[in-house]
Design an enzyme around this catalytic site. Structure first.
Site, PDB file in Angstrom:
ATOM      1  N   VAL A   1       0.833  -1.210   0.000  1.00  0.00           N
ATOM      2  CA  VAL A   1       0.000   0.000   0.000  1.00  0.00           C
ATOM      3  C   VAL A   1       0.865   1.256   0.000  1.00  0.00           C
ATOM      4  CG1 VAL A   1      -1.814   1.273   1.224  1.00  0.00           C
ATOM      5  CG2 VAL A   1      -1.911  -1.224   1.110  1.00  0.00           C
ATOM      6  N   CYS A   2       1.953   1.244   0.764  1.00  0.00           N
ATOM      7  CA  CYS A   2       2.848   2.412   0.802  1.00  0.00           C
ATOM      8  C   CYS A   2       3.464   2.682  -0.567  1.00  0.00           C
ATOM      9  CB  CYS A   2       3.941   2.215   1.837  1.00  0.00           C
ATOM     10  SG  CYS A   2       3.315   2.078   3.520  1.00  0.00           S
ATOM     11  N   THR A   3       3.870   1.636  -1.250  1.00  0.00           N
ATOM     12  CA  THR A   3       4.440   1.794  -2.580  1.00  0.00           C
ATOM     13  C   THR A   3       3.399   2.379  -3.529  1.00  0.00           C
ATOM     14  OG1 THR A   3       6.022   0.006  -2.232  1.00  0.00           O
ATOM     15  CG2 THR A   3       5.509   0.575  -4.518  1.00  0.00           C
TER      16      THR A   3
END
Length: 117
Positions: free
Chosen positions: A10-12
């Protein structure tokens, strides 16, 4: 933008979406910073791998996370976005409890437009 970890799914997706629309932030005279608890070496590898050109801040002692309420005991970093004006005043914030989703460029740019003077 507080994010839980470099090279996580999700961060990517979140940070790559911000990178893809970085011009939107620039057009609104906004500066984007990402911040997590990983160190500089991790951030540099992540940024290079994903082509991220905005600063990634290393808050390894978690002090900034604590100040902004972006840290949960045991669970760690809460995904959060803050809009801070030139005078250092927080104009808007979105802090997720779990952080499986994120505020997209459209939502953030709408906020930036609404507070522009």
């Amino acid at each position: 933008a507080f994010y839980p970890g470099d090279n996580t799914a999700v961060c990517t997706a979140q940070l790559c979406s911000y990178q893809a629309d970085l011009a939107v932030f620039a057009d609104l005279d906004a500066t984007l910073w990402g911040i997590s608890t990983q160190g500089i070496a991790s951030h540099e590898k992540f940024a290079e791998k994903r082509g991220l050109t905005f600063p990634l801040l290393a808050d390894t002692d978690k002090s900034v996370h604590r100040q902004y309420g972006a840290l949960l005991p045991v669970l760690g970093t809460r995904r959060a976005v803050f809009v801070i004006d030139a005078g250092g005043i927080v104009r808007w914030r979105h802090v997720s409890t779990v952080g499986l989703t994120y505020q997209g460029v459209t939502q953030i740019s709408d906020v930036l437009r609404s507070i522009a003077v």
